[in-house]
Design a protein around this motif. Structure first.
Motif, mmCIF file in Angstrom:
data_model
loop_
_atom_site.group_PDB
_atom_site.id
_atom_site.type_symbol
_atom_site.label_atom_id
_atom_site.label_comp_id
_atom_site.label_asym_id
_atom_site.label_seq_id
_atom_site.Cartn_x
_atom_site.Cartn_y
_atom_site.Cartn_z
ATOM 1 N N GLU A 1 2.577 2.294 12.373
ATOM 2 C CA GLU A 1 2.006 1.703 10.972
ATOM 3 C C GLU A 1 1.626 0.169 11.193
ATOM 4 O O GLU A 1 0.907 -0.161 10.343
ATOM 5 C CB GLU A 1 3.129 1.847 9.814
ATOM 6 N N LEU B 1 -1.371 2.134 5.057
ATOM 7 C CA LEU B 1 -2.420 0.941 5.620
ATOM 8 C C LEU B 1 -3.348 2.230 6.175
ATOM 9 O O LEU B 1 -4.644 1.691 6.390
ATOM 10 C CB LEU B 1 -1.941 0.238 6.733
ATOM 11 N N CYS B 2 -2.819 3.282 6.637
ATOM 12 C CA CYS B 2 -3.765 4.364 7.080
ATOM 13 C C CYS B 2 -4.772 4.753 6.342
ATOM 14 O O CYS B 2 -5.899 5.529 6.753
ATOM 15 C CB CYS B 2 -2.852 5.312 7.882
ATOM 16 N N VAL C 1 -5.658 -7.430 6.761
ATOM 17 C CA VAL C 1 -4.440 -7.521 6.347
ATOM 18 C C VAL C 1 -3.826 -8.743 6.443
ATOM 19 O O VAL C 1 -3.914 -9.541 7.534
ATOM 20 C CB VAL C 1 -3.698 -6.471 7.134
ATOM 21 N N LEU D 1 0.455 -8.014 2.431
ATOM 22 C CA LEU D 1 1.679 -7.167 2.733
ATOM 23 C C LEU D 1 2.886 -7.916 2.306
ATOM 24 O O LEU D 1 2.880 -9.085 3.059
ATOM 25 C CB LEU D 1 1.843 -6.400 3.896
ATOM 26 N N TRP E 1 -4.482 -8.596 12.492
ATOM 27 C CA TRP E 1 -4.209 -9.107 11.177
ATOM 28 C C TRP E 1 -4.305 -10.543 10.971
ATOM 29 O O TRP E 1 -4.286 -11.167 12.060
ATOM 30 C CB TRP E 1 -2.847 -8.527 10.817
ATOM 31 N N VAL F 1 -5.722 -6.876 2.164
ATOM 32 C CA VAL F 1 -4.429 -6.052 1.809
ATOM 33 C C VAL F 1 -3.387 -7.184 1.951
ATOM 34 O O VAL F 1 -3.564 -7.753 3.185
ATOM 35 C CB VAL F 1 -4.054 -4.874 2.553
ATOM 36 N N ALA G 1 4.064 -0.629 3.923
ATOM 37 C CA ALA G 1 2.776 -0.857 4.832
ATOM 38 C C ALA G 1 2.409 0.558 5.277
ATOM 39 O O ALA G 1 1.305 0.619 5.886
ATOM 40 C CB ALA G 1 3.404 -1.717 6.133
ATOM 41 N N VAL H 1 0.858 -1.342 0.092
ATOM 42 C CA VAL H 1 -0.003 -0.013 -0.153
ATOM 43 C C VAL H 1 0.814 1.177 0.039
ATOM 44 O O VAL H 1 0.446 2.503 0.212
ATOM 45 C CB VAL H 1 -1.065 0.067 1.246
#
Ligand SMILES: [Zn+2]
Length: 259
Positions: free
Chosen positions: A146, A116-117, A124, A105, A153, A103, A113, A51
């Motif tokens: 972050e 992500l916000c 995730v 990662l 997750w 998402v 990463a 991301v």
């Protein structure tokens, strides 16, 4: 019918010393690199592969000073515009963050990463070894804020199918729990998103480890490069290095896609 497609998204650009990408090579040489993310649309849902950066840390002077300026001169502060944020790309396709199913990662470095916000609420996926290493506090390039939601997750423990035709596989070395993604496509050859297991085409062609290896595990990083190349040969797949601008420019430019 497989309608899978991959949209390469340029989330930012980054200037840094080339030896960051090529171990023992490129000291004093600076390169411009893309910071990509990939939107993967499949018949079973939408996946984001990485991301990009946290936009706020780039544009807010106090945050930039706290997080990114200290990385100079090896890394310049990434350049990122409002229009390169993930929600902007989604909007251009008539989508919103709510349309993203997960998402994935590749690893937890801030240029993978941090964004992500901008996609709150998404599932995730991350490898457990990546989180365990981050929890030691000894990893550079990861920002605690972050990964603060990591308890929520979906932690993965090895190779697995993210969705039908989308296969995640372990490629550690650059980081402890790095993963790459193999994607079957309806028209063209399958694609392997290498992530930072291979920043540049040169990493693959010359079998050069990334400059940064977790605990200096160069042999593990090289084994991952060979694993990617082996899979590329066996599956007749294209290998997409992650931070190679010449290569990135050869890909379809958003909103074009590969299918
Ligand atoms: Zn990285």
């Amino acid at each position: 019918m497989n309608r899978t497609r991959i949209y390469p998204l340029l989330t930012a650009t980054h200037r840094y010393e080339k030896t960051v990408s090529t171990r023992h090579r490129g000291y004093g040489v600076y390169i411009d690199a893309p910071i990509p993310a990939y939107l993967i649309e499949t018949p079973n849902g939408r996946i984001l592969f990485d991301v990009g950066c946290d936009y706020h840390k780039i544009v807010t002077p106090e945050l930039r000073e706290q997080y990114l300026e200290p990385m100079r001169p090896t890394f310049e502060v990434p350049q990122m515009s409002q229009t390169q944020r993930i929600p902007h790309y989604l909007q251009a396709l008539g989508l919103s963050v709510a349309d993203i199913d997960l998402v994935f990662l590749s690893h937890l470095h801030f240029d993978h990463a941090g964004g992500l916000c901008d996609v709150p609420g998404c599932d995730v996926h991350i490898h457990h070894a990546e989180v365990a290493a981050a929890d030691t506090g000894e990893v550079s390039g990861i920002f605690e804020d972050e990964i603060a939601d990591r308890d929520r997750w979906k932690i993965q423990h090895g190779d697995y199918d993210v969705a039908p035709g989308v296969h995640a596989f372990e490629t550690p070395g650059h980081t402890a729990g790095h993963m790459s993604l193999f994607i079957e496509l309806p028209k063209g050859p399958p694609v392997i998103l290498c992530g930072d297991a291979a920043d540049l085409t040169e990493n693959l062609a010359d079998e050069i480890a990334p400059g940064y290896c977790w605990k200096d595990r160069e042999a593990e990083a090289l084994a991952s490069i060979r694993r990617i190349k082996q899979m590329g040969t066996t599956e007749n797949a294209e290998l997409w290095p992650n931070h190679d601008f010449d290569f990135f420019r050869s890909l379809p430019a958003f909103p074009a896609y590969r299918d």
